[in-house]
Design a protein around this motif. Structure first.
Motif, PDB file in Angstrom:
ATOM      1  N   SER A  78      -4.175   5.829  -3.416  1.00 31.26           N
ATOM      2  CA  SER A  78      -4.759   4.665  -4.103  1.00 31.26           C
ATOM      3  C   SER A  78      -4.186   4.496  -5.493  1.00 31.26           C
ATOM      4  CB  SER A  78      -6.274   4.831  -4.188  1.00 31.26           C
ATOM      5  OG  SER A  78      -6.583   5.994  -4.933  1.00 31.26           O
ATOM      6  N   PHE A 111       1.272   5.508   0.872  1.00 33.98           N
ATOM      7  CA  PHE A 111       0.761   6.563   1.741  1.00 33.98           C
ATOM      8  C   PHE A 111       1.539   7.847   1.487  1.00 33.98           C
ATOM      9  CE2 PHE A 111       0.231   2.493   3.815  1.00 33.98           C
ATOM     10  CZ  PHE A 111      -1.103   2.517   4.196  1.00 33.98           C
ATOM     11  N   ARG A 121      -2.202  10.027   4.612  1.00 32.66           N
ATOM     12  CA  ARG A 121      -3.228   9.795   3.593  1.00 32.66           C
ATOM     13  C   ARG A 121      -2.881   8.539   2.794  1.00 32.66           C
ATOM     14  NH1 ARG A 121      -1.463  14.890   3.023  1.00 32.66           N
ATOM     15  NH2 ARG A 121      -0.478  14.421   1.028  1.00 32.66           N
ATOM     16  N   SER A 122      -3.900   7.775   2.448  1.00 36.87           N
ATOM     17  CA  SER A 122      -3.714   6.633   1.570  1.00 36.87           C
ATOM     18  C   SER A 122      -3.633   7.137   0.140  1.00 36.87           C
ATOM     19  CB  SER A 122      -4.902   5.674   1.711  1.00 36.87           C
ATOM     20  OG  SER A 122      -4.767   4.616   0.789  1.00 36.87           O
ATOM     21  N   ARG A 153       0.855  -1.183   0.000  1.00 38.47           N
ATOM     22  CA  ARG A 153       0.000   0.000   0.000  1.00 38.47           C
ATOM     23  C   ARG A 153       0.893   1.236   0.000  1.00 38.47           C
ATOM     24  NH1 ARG A 153      -3.464  -1.691   5.179  1.00 38.47           N
ATOM     25  NH2 ARG A 153      -1.308  -1.820   5.840  1.00 38.47           N
TER      26      ARG A 153
END
Length: 128
Positions: free
Chosen positions: A123, A98, A120-121, A96
């Motif tokens: 995407s 970030f 914050r992610s 993931r």
């Protein structure tokens, strides 16, 4: 400011629940924008880990590259009513991505305070 090969040390501190993979910084921005670079690669920082690296502000004009001290750049180029910000992006062990913005402020002792914003992610981007 005059060109210098002075750098500052930036400490990456992992205070989260999992490994931080390949953190990247930059650019340094206010109303203007400058690249900011880390000397050396930052690999994986385990939970509770800390890793320090030299950082510079980089200005390029054609084939000419100049390195500037981060403190001096903020003190001499950023207007007093502007807020300099640097974004740090990184991955985790589960692929993931970030990001986190840091507001920079100069201190009277010549240091810089990096005040963190929320994580914050990011995407749609896998860790590299």
């Amino acid at each position: 400011p005059s060109a210098t090969n002075q750098s500052e040390r930036l400490a990456f501190i992992n205070d989260g629940p999992g490994a931080v993979v390949e953190p990247k910084i930059g650019p340094l921005r206010w109303r203007d924008q400058r690249d900011i670079e880390i000397h050396g690669d930052v690999g994986t920082i385990e939970v509770g880990g800390r890793e320090e690296h030299d950082v510079w502000v980089v200005e390029r004009a054609g084939t000419n590259t100049q390195l500037f001290d981060v403190y001096d750049t903020i003190a001499t180029k950023v207007p007093s009513d502007a807020q300099p910000v640097v974004t740090v992006t990184y991955g985790d062990s589960q692929n993931r991505r970030f990001s986190r913005d840091f507001v920079l402020a100069t201190q009277s002792n010549g240091g810089i305070t990096w005040s963190p914003g929320p994580v914050r992610s990011v995407s749609g981007k896998g860790a590299r």
